[in-house]
Design an enzyme around this catalytic site. Structure first.
Site, PDB file in Angstrom:
ATOM      1  N   HIS A 316       0.855  -1.196   0.000  1.00 23.35           N
ATOM      2  CA  HIS A 316       0.000   0.000   0.000  1.00 23.35           C
ATOM      3  C   HIS A 316       0.882   1.234   0.000  1.00 23.35           C
ATOM      4  O   HIS A 316       1.945   1.251   0.630  1.00 23.35           O
ATOM      5  CB  HIS A 316      -0.885   0.013   1.259  1.00 23.35           C
ATOM      6  N   ASP A 373      -8.014  -5.295   0.127  1.00 29.57           N
ATOM      7  CA  ASP A 373      -8.495  -6.186  -0.939  1.00 29.57           C
ATOM      8  C   ASP A 373      -8.139  -7.640  -0.705  1.00 29.57           C
ATOM      9  O   ASP A 373      -8.675  -8.532  -1.345  1.00 29.57           O
ATOM     10  CB  ASP A 373      -7.913  -5.712  -2.277  1.00 29.57           C
TER      11      ASP A 373
END
Ligand code: SDX
Length: 427
Positions: A316, A373
């Site tokens: 991320h 996710d």
């Protein structure tokens, strides 16, 4: 009062430049470099804006180092486990959680606004059955700008609220219609006697005439635990500061374009597998790995600089720790695994990937942790939601964040049209 400043020295010319430091109420301060070109005759250079703040905002705060996320100052864990998605929508749009009467009115308003113009059916019908629901969703939301053209110049707070509530209420209907289009079956209209999240599952599942198929345990139509799980997933996706799709929404809004085409541009940006499209790719990847014994081979591929394979759902830009949303989803997976008979094989592979990656130097050095996710797909699969609908689910959650960020942009007197410069390397 003289402000704190950052002094820069140009070692080529020995010139000295001063820039104001602006402090945040939480997190890093910023250096105001709006006069940088004027003072230095140079541009700053920051590919992907890794160190660049694009705006001032009081909506969402992320602490990437600690792995913390707050909407309007409230921790995501509290919102996802103790409040409904509609309460979170109200919080984002109005700055505070709703009182009981406010929530009831807000809920009723969204139910009434969940219907879409009949002409939009023809737009959806024009797509091939093989169309990805994200392409239908982006087109349908863009088309809404023609049905609500008066929203182009939103004048006051009430009109903003109307514009915002319309888009939050209609996106689930467009998403459900896109799903049914892909199956070649008739659309199911919203049922205003059902809550926001239950109604979405109803529009996905019901037979023509509104009859429901038997559910996992053969009772009733939609199980409360399914509604709770999906509601928490919507909340976890509601906003996330200045991510790629939100930046896209703000950039399109900055030209004065219609708010609904700005949201449509956000949908298109979210579709990419490096962003919201990752949830669909995670399940595809877990199925491709197929067995826990194959995990090592794919971890090696992810680490190989010459192999473009990446672990979907890992890494991320901001979180250099566990994504707090991933933690909530992982707990939800553990809660639901018996009640919704989650795919234990996929869960086993996911947990093996996580176990190996979190102890592997390559991932540790790069602060690569599971993100939101990585866990959402197993739960969505257990809810009977087809993989192409995973990113539309992300859109349903994020729509309230996009429209809140858009409203903040348009209300900020310091906002300007987005127009970065470049490092020219041509002739
Ligand atoms: C979302 O921004 C947001 O807030 C997004 C989001 C939201 O709510 O809006 O949180 C939602 O988009 C979550 C992210 C979903 N995407 C994925 O899961 C796709 C896989 N992840 C990556 O593609 C990547 O981690 C990004 C895109 C998420 C972040 O990329 P960055 O910050 O630009 O980092 P990078 O590409 O520069 O990678 C840094 C290093 C590189 O190695 P080196 O060049 O230093 O040797 O880490 C490596 C990368 O190769 N790396 C990975 C990896 N992610 C980064 N290696 C293997 N597998 C991965 N998943």
């Amino acid at each position: 009062m003289n402000k704190d400043t950052l002094t820069m020295i140009n070692n080529r010319t020995n010139e000295q430049y001063e820039f104001d430091i602006l402090d945040a109420t939480r997190g890093p301060s910023v250096v105001d470099i709006s006069s940088f070109y004027k003072q230095t005759g140079m541009f700053t250079y920051d590919v992907g804006y890794t160190s660049t703040a694009s705006c001032r905002s009081d909506i969402t705060f992320i602490d990437g180092e600690k792995g913390e996320l707050f909407y309007r100052g409230i921790p995501i864990e509290a919102l996802a486990t103790k409040h409904s998605f509609l309460e979170t929508c109200y919080l984002l749009l109005n700055g505070h959680l709703p009182k009981r009467a406010e929530l009831i009115n807000f809920d009723l308003e969204l139910r009434h606004r969940s219907f879409i113009d009949e002409n939009l059916h023809r737009l959806i019908d024009a797509f091939p059955d093989s169309a990805h629901p994200m392409s239908i969703l982006a087109s349908g939301v863009s088309a809404l700008s023609s049905f609500y053209y008066e929203h182009l110049n939103v004048a006051d707070e009430q009109e903003y609220q109307d514009m915002a509530r319309r888009i939050v209420a209609k996106i689930p209907t467009l998403a459900a219609f896109a799903h049914r289009k892909s199956l070649g079956i008739p659309f199911i209209y919203p049922d205003i006697d059902r809550s926001f999240t239950e109604n979405f599952l109803y529009m996905l599942r019901a037979y023509p005439g509104g009859k429901m198929r038997r559910t996992v345990d053969g009772t009733g139509d939609i199980m409360p635990i399914e509604v709770e799980a999906l509601d928490a997933i919507f909340t976890l996706h509601a906003d996330h500061e200045q991510n790629a799709s939100t930046t896209t929404v703000r950039n399109v809004a900055s030209t004065g374009a219609h708010p609904y085409v700005a949201i449509s541009a956000g949908i298109s940006a979210l579709w990419g597998r490096a962003h919201g499209g990752a949830n669909e790719s995670v399940i595809a990847q877990l199925e491709m790995i197929g067995d826990v014994n194959n995990v090592d081979k794919f971890i090696a591929k992810a680490k190989d600089p010459n192999d473009e394979f990446r672990l979907m759902g890992f890494g991320h830009r901001v979180y250099k720790n566990f994504d707090p949303r991933a933690k909530v989803l992982k707990q939800l997976q553990d809660q639901l695994k018996d009640e919704l008979n989650l795919d234990s094989k996929l869960m086993e592979i996911a947990h093996k990937i996580e176990e190996i990656a979190l102890n592997d130097e390559y991932f540790i050095k790069r602060n690569l942790y599971p993100n939101i996710d990585f866990y959402s797909g197993v739960i969505l699969t257990a809810l009977g939601i087809k993989r192409p609908m995973f990113t539309p689910i992300f859109v349903i959650g994020r729509s309230v964040g996009w429209v809140t960020q858009l409203m903040e942009f348009r209300n900020d007197k310091k906002s300007k049209i987005a127009r970065p410069r470049q490092l020219y390397i041509g002739e």
